[in-house]
Design a protein around this motif. Sequence first.
Motif, PDB file in Angstrom:
ATOM      1  N   HIS A 132      46.021  96.115  29.758  1.00  0.00           N
ATOM      2  CA  HIS A 132      48.222  95.109  30.711  1.00  0.00           C
ATOM      3  C   HIS A 132      49.079  94.818  29.426  1.00  0.00           C
ATOM      4  O   HIS A 132      50.398  94.692  29.029  1.00  0.00           O
ATOM      5  N   THR A 136      52.414  96.751  27.898  1.00  0.00           N
ATOM      6  CA  THR A 136      53.613  96.942  27.602  1.00  0.00           C
ATOM      7  C   THR A 136      54.248  96.408  26.642  1.00  0.00           C
ATOM      8  O   THR A 136      55.131  97.089  26.303  1.00  0.00           O
ATOM      9  N   ARG A 170      50.710  88.316  26.102  1.00  0.00           N
ATOM     10  CA  ARG A 170      51.590  89.771  27.181  1.00  0.00           C
ATOM     11  C   ARG A 170      52.798  89.261  27.346  1.00  0.00           C
ATOM     12  O   ARG A 170      53.311  88.369  28.011  1.00  0.00           O
ATOM     13  N   TYR A 172      56.323  90.424  29.456  1.00  0.00           N
ATOM     14  CA  TYR A 172      57.188  90.953  30.596  1.00  0.00           C
ATOM     15  C   TYR A 172      57.978  90.490  30.987  1.00  0.00           C
ATOM     16  O   TYR A 172      58.957  89.586  30.485  1.00  0.00           O
ATOM     17  N   THR A 173      58.905  91.492  31.940  1.00  0.00           N
ATOM     18  CA  THR A 173      60.222  90.871  31.891  1.00  0.00           C
ATOM     19  C   THR A 173      60.648  90.589  33.216  1.00  0.00           C
ATOM     20  O   THR A 173      59.813  90.898  34.222  1.00  0.00           O
ATOM     21  N   SER A 174      61.669  90.002  33.116  1.00  0.00           N
ATOM     22  CA  SER A 174      62.048  89.387  34.153  1.00  0.00           C
ATOM     23  C   SER A 174      64.168  89.273  34.472  1.00  0.00           C
ATOM     24  O   SER A 174      63.919  88.499  33.715  1.00  0.00           O
ATOM     25  N   GLN A 185      47.459  88.908  33.411  1.00  0.00           N
ATOM     26  CA  GLN A 185      47.811  89.304  34.239  1.00  0.00           C
ATOM     27  C   GLN A 185      48.129  87.580  35.661  1.00  0.00           C
ATOM     28  O   GLN A 185      47.744  86.892  34.715  1.00  0.00           O
ATOM     29  N   TRP A 186      48.711  87.788  36.330  1.00  0.00           N
ATOM     30  CA  TRP A 186      49.162  86.340  36.973  1.00  0.00           C
ATOM     31  C   TRP A 186      47.756  85.912  37.572  1.00  0.00           C
ATOM     32  O   TRP A 186      47.439  86.883  37.839  1.00  0.00           O
ATOM     33  N   TYR A 188      50.958  84.213  35.281  1.00  0.00           N
ATOM     34  CA  TYR A 188      51.192  84.330  34.149  1.00  0.00           C
ATOM     35  C   TYR A 188      51.782  82.843  33.754  1.00  0.00           C
ATOM     36  O   TYR A 188      52.083  81.933  34.480  1.00  0.00           O
TER      37      TYR A 188
END
Length: 232
Positions: A132, A136, A170, A172-174, A185-186, A188
């Motif tokens: 992942h 990403t 990792r 990730y966007t929010s 993985q969650w 995070y």
Amino acid sequence: MTDTGESWGEAADWYPDIVATGDTRRAWQDEFDRQGLALRAELRDGGNPYRNATVSAGELRAELLLSPWQRRFWLFLRDGRRTLLSGYAADLAEAAGAARLWLDGARPGEAAAAWPFLGSVALAEARERGDHGEATWLWLYENHRADSIGVRLRAFVALAFHEPRLRALRPYTSHWTLCFSRTDQWPYSRDLPMVDPVATPDRYVVRFRDGRVHDETDAAGTLRLVLAELPE
């Protein structure tokens, strides 16, 4: 306007040829038949039935979604619940060809090599093996679908992609914010700095988990601030 056109709403302006056919399922089926492909298009569960269609072979599935804002054929290639490839096909013919290859059992990397609109081979292979973090990073760096979040982050990502300490995390966007996690993985981890794009292109604000906010700066300055906060 016909009942079919009314059901399409404003999207009818982008797809007069498909509206004339009736819906996306029938138009895609016509393309399968034209190419001599033994595939059967079906209505896709959920969403607008006029702008969606799907075709499957066991756990493998190809889903087609027509954008309501512009003429764009969004194809998703799935294996069970996993989306392994997606991108904007040029037209129904390209979407049909990629679907046929996928449903014939091509590996994700093979499908990406044959149909570059689906993204790079490296991205496809990272998704297939469940990496992942790598997937990403590649999605952000390549941004083959020209997603708006990728566009706003591109200057920073162009530098961060080549930084090993960040590549080990990792991303990730929010809510438009780029975050980093020690876990792949969650759930995070939530102890690392975050990068917020601002209205000015290629400028960013770095936010820290203790509430500090650094003044707006360019991509290189943003990278220095983020790296300085990473644990050794």
